[in-house]
Design a protein around this motif. Structure first.
Motif, mmCIF file in Angstrom:
data_model
loop_
_atom_site.group_PDB
_atom_site.id
_atom_site.type_symbol
_atom_site.label_atom_id
_atom_site.label_comp_id
_atom_site.label_asym_id
_atom_site.label_seq_id
_atom_site.Cartn_x
_atom_site.Cartn_y
_atom_site.Cartn_z
ATOM 1 N N GLY A 194 0.795 -1.220 0.000
ATOM 2 C CA GLY A 194 0.000 0.000 0.000
ATOM 3 C C GLY A 194 0.826 1.268 0.000
ATOM 4 O O GLY A 194 2.057 1.231 0.085
ATOM 5 N N GLY A 215 -1.857 -2.296 -2.908
ATOM 6 C CA GLY A 215 -2.120 -2.452 -1.481
ATOM 7 C C GLY A 215 -2.114 -3.878 -0.982
ATOM 8 O O GLY A 215 -2.016 -4.853 -1.744
ATOM 9 N N THR A 244 -5.555 -2.129 -0.130
ATOM 10 C CA THR A 244 -5.766 -1.409 -1.394
ATOM 11 C C THR A 244 -6.794 -0.292 -1.207
ATOM 12 O O THR A 244 -6.577 0.842 -1.647
ATOM 13 C CB THR A 244 -6.221 -2.413 -2.470
ATOM 14 O OG1 THR A 244 -5.187 -3.399 -2.579
ATOM 15 C CG2 THR A 244 -6.461 -1.762 -3.815
ATOM 16 N N SER A 247 -5.390 2.520 0.901
ATOM 17 C CA SER A 247 -4.417 3.300 0.114
ATOM 18 C C SER A 247 -5.126 4.239 -0.860
ATOM 19 O O SER A 247 -4.705 5.378 -1.055
ATOM 20 C CB SER A 247 -3.492 2.365 -0.668
ATOM 21 O OG SER A 247 -2.875 1.466 0.211
#
Ligand code: FNR
Length: 345
Positions: A194, A215, A244, A247
């Motif tokens: 991330g 991520g 993810t 991020s």
């Protein structure tokens, strides 16, 4: 980049592939289940009017998702690259290759990357090197496959776990040198841990324009590298990093062009990433799993299914274009809301 003997380096490529596949089913959540899109019961759209092209900075992509960086550098991974390239060409999606430094230190491995351009002469292809490489190596990586962009991976967690890995992480000045010397877009890419707003600000201030937040929640290089060790003592780092979705939230106010990857397993994950701010979405482990389990024809069929499904999902979200998805409303889980509050954005 880590220093190993030639055959050990190629062997590591095979090990990454085998362990990533073995660990595929144990992946944690990338956070997509904590994001809900809003159903539009009256989309007032015809499915045939949906346009899925995506503009990722200067890069025009026919489809908003692509095959993310994985491999090349050994005879076995060369075959995988060739298969992925044929699938990318047949489906029209972009594709990234794995780290190419090995092809420069071991020229007999050049063909395991060149095959990607040979099998996909007109496609959008991303080259890939580590942040520690010289400008000359980065330029050679781009030329090797006539790449449309260069991904430069930042993989501090992976390097620190590998006994033979790097220990010096003064990368920013190198990255600035690379963007000035390479004449295609340079994407600074994580590898599954991330990206934070603080990292994005550092990159932006250094002149970087493109990132891939890659991520946590999909392929986990802390697990993969630990499995290669005898003592596994850094196993606890498997939890390190931002998912993810976290991020993507981290980077929502950044002017950077953002690609997402990490744990993307469905077309719904793709459009959730686009709604949260991504311009393009990379898929590595999931496509690799399909290829290694069911073969090239099955992977092509899967990608074509995703292309059809995405059209339906754009419609259900009431969006005719990828750009419109950026304005689509969404709901975050209370966990993500708390994350966002604590991070004060
Ligand atoms: C990778 N990944 C990767 N990334 C990179 O920038 N350079 C590389 O050489 C590799 N090598 C590699 C090998 C294998 C076997 C896998 C599965 C992955 C990381 C990849 O591009 C991506 O960032 C992460 O895997 C997260 O995405 P997925 O796998 O969860 O979709």
């Amino acid at each position: 980049m880590a220093k190993t003997t030639p055959s050990a380096h190629a062997h590591r490529k095979d090990e990454h592939l085998a362990i990533a596949e073995k660990r595929f089913k144990t992946a944690a959540s990338a956070g997509f289940d904590q994001v809900r899109l809003i159903h539009r019961g009256l989309p007032e759209l015809d499915q045939n009017d949906i346009r899925m092209k995506s503009q990722f900075g200067d890069l025009s992509l026919d489809w908003p998702f692509y095959i993310e960086a994985m491999t090349g550098g050994s005879p076995r991974t060369g075959i995988i690259n060739e298969q992925l390239a044929r699938v990318a060409a047949a489906s029209g999606i972009a594709m990234a290759v794995g780290s190419q430094s090995i092809a420069i230190s071991e020229p007999e491995q050049l063909k395991t990357f060149k095959t990607v351009r040979e099998n996909n002469p007109n496609g959008v292809i991303f080259a890939n090197v580590g942040a520690g490489v010289s400008v000359a190596v980065a330029q050679q990586a781009v030329e090797m496959i006539q790449a449309n962009a260069l991904e430069v991976h930042i993989n501090s967690v992976q390097e620190l776990i590998m006994p033979e890995g790097d220990r010096n992480f003064h990368w920013l000045a190198r990255l600035t040198n690379l963007i000035n010397a390479v004449d295609v877009p340079v994407i600074v890419k994580e590898v599954g841990f991330g990206m934070s707003r603080e990292t994005a600000v550092q990159l932006e201030q250094s002149g970087i324009k493109y990132v891939n937040i890659s991520g946590r929640g999909g392929t986990n290089f802390a697990q993969i590298e630990n499995e290669r060790l005898v003592d596994h003592h850094l196993d606890y780092l498997s939890d390190w990093g931002q998912t993810t979705v976290e991020s993507l939230l981290e980077l929502q106010k950044t002017p950077l062009h953002v690609a997402a990857s990490g744990g993307v397993r469905t077309p719904l994950d793709v459009i959730k990433s686009l709604v949260l701010g991504a311009d393009a979405v990379g898929v590595a482990g999931y496509f690799l799993h399909e290829l290694m389990t069911n073969g090239e024809t099955a992977l092509l069929a899967l990608i074509q299914q995703w292309q059809q499904d995405l059209r339906k999902l754009y419609l259900l979200a009431g969006c005719q274009t990828t750009a419109e998805l950026r304005q689509a409303p969404y709901i975050l889980s209370s966990n993500l809301l708390s994350y966002r509050q604590q991070r004060q954005f």
